[in-house]
Design a protein around this motif. Structure first.
Motif, PDB file in Angstrom:
ATOM      1  N   PRO A  17       0.832  -1.209   0.000  1.00 60.51           N
ATOM      2  CA  PRO A  17       0.000   0.000   0.000  1.00 60.51           C
ATOM      3  C   PRO A  17       0.863   1.255   0.000  1.00 60.51           C
ATOM      4  CG  PRO A  17      -0.902  -1.605   1.508  1.00 60.51           C
ATOM      5  CD  PRO A  17       0.440  -2.144   1.054  1.00 60.51           C
ATOM      6  N   GLY A  18       0.460   2.206  -0.830  1.00 54.71           N
ATOM      7  CA  GLY A  18       1.206   3.458  -0.962  1.00 54.71           C
ATOM      8  C   GLY A  18       2.172   3.465  -2.130  1.00 54.71           C
ATOM      9  N   ALA A  19       2.445   2.301  -2.727  1.00 59.22           N
ATOM     10  CA  ALA A  19       3.372   2.240  -3.865  1.00 59.22           C
ATOM     11  C   ALA A  19       2.803   3.042  -5.038  1.00 59.22           C
ATOM     12  CB  ALA A  19       3.596   0.790  -4.285  1.00 59.22           C
ATOM     13  N   GLN A  27      -0.077   7.626 -14.127  1.00 54.26           N
ATOM     14  CA  GLN A  27       0.509   7.427 -12.810  1.00 54.26           C
ATOM     15  C   GLN A  27      -0.435   6.472 -12.078  1.00 54.26           C
ATOM     16  OE1 GLN A  27       0.676  10.926 -10.326  1.00 54.26           O
ATOM     17  NE2 GLN A  27       2.182  10.006  -8.963  1.00 54.26           N
ATOM     18  N   CYS A  28       0.105   5.432 -11.515  1.00 60.38           N
ATOM     19  CA  CYS A  28      -0.684   4.394 -10.850  1.00 60.38           C
ATOM     20  C   CYS A  28      -0.277   4.304  -9.397  1.00 60.38           C
ATOM     21  CB  CYS A  28      -0.444   3.044 -11.514  1.00 60.38           C
ATOM     22  SG  CYS A  28      -0.720   3.045 -13.298  1.00 60.38           S
ATOM     23  N   ARG A  29      -1.189   3.782  -8.566  1.00 63.53           N
ATOM     24  CA  ARG A  29      -0.831   3.590  -7.173  1.00 63.53           C
ATOM     25  C   ARG A  29      -1.647   2.462  -6.551  1.00 63.53           C
ATOM     26  NH1 ARG A  29      -3.299   8.448  -3.350  1.00 63.53           N
ATOM     27  NH2 ARG A  29      -5.503   8.070  -3.811  1.00 63.53           N
ATOM     28  N   ASN A  30      -1.091   1.963  -5.456  1.00 61.80           N
ATOM     29  CA  ASN A  30      -1.760   0.989  -4.610  1.00 61.80           C
ATOM     30  C   ASN A  30      -2.373   1.794  -3.468  1.00 61.80           C
ATOM     31  OD1 ASN A  30      -2.400  -0.839  -2.543  1.00 61.80           O
ATOM     32  ND2 ASN A  30      -0.710  -2.207  -3.075  1.00 61.80           N
ATOM     33  N   PHE A  31      -3.676   1.980  -3.513  1.00 61.94           N
ATOM     34  CA  PHE A  31      -4.391   2.755  -2.508  1.00 61.94           C
ATOM     35  C   PHE A  31      -5.089   1.784  -1.564  1.00 61.94           C
ATOM     36  CE2 PHE A  31      -8.441   4.874  -1.248  1.00 61.94           C
ATOM     37  CZ  PHE A  31      -7.888   5.869  -0.457  1.00 61.94           C
TER      38      PHE A  31
END
Length: 97
Positions: A17-19, A27-31
């Protein structure tokens, strides 16, 4: 080009999480275990809806597994286009299909 594009990220790093990482112009993220993206790193973060249920009250979004791979999860969506993810509601600006 962003500095993040120059540094490759392993799949397992994406599973934390947070990556955050880039895929082309996104832009992608682990939320908190869910996948979100935004174009050109601007604007609101958005859940990506893979598909809508035939029941008119569910949608499939992507989760980020601990190994960094994506999987689908069914979440509620109401008649006002509001997703409920982990007990929180997100309006139309926070998802794309």
């Amino acid at each position: 080009m962003s500095q993040l594009e120059l540094i490759p990220m392993t799949q397992s790093e994406k599973g934390k999480p947070g990556a955050q990482w880039w895929v082309g112009a996104y832009q992608c993220r682990n939320f908190e275990g869910y996948f979100q993206q935004r174009e050109q790193g601007r604007g609101p973060w958005q859940f990506v809806i893979y598909g809508f249920g035939f029941d008119d009250v569910s949608a499939s979004i992507y989760r980020v597994r601990q190994d960094g791979n994506l999987e689908k999860e069914v979440v509620p969506i109401n008649g006002k286009d509001i997703l409920t993810v982990s007990g929180r509601e997100y309006g139309r600006a926070n998802w794309c299909h």
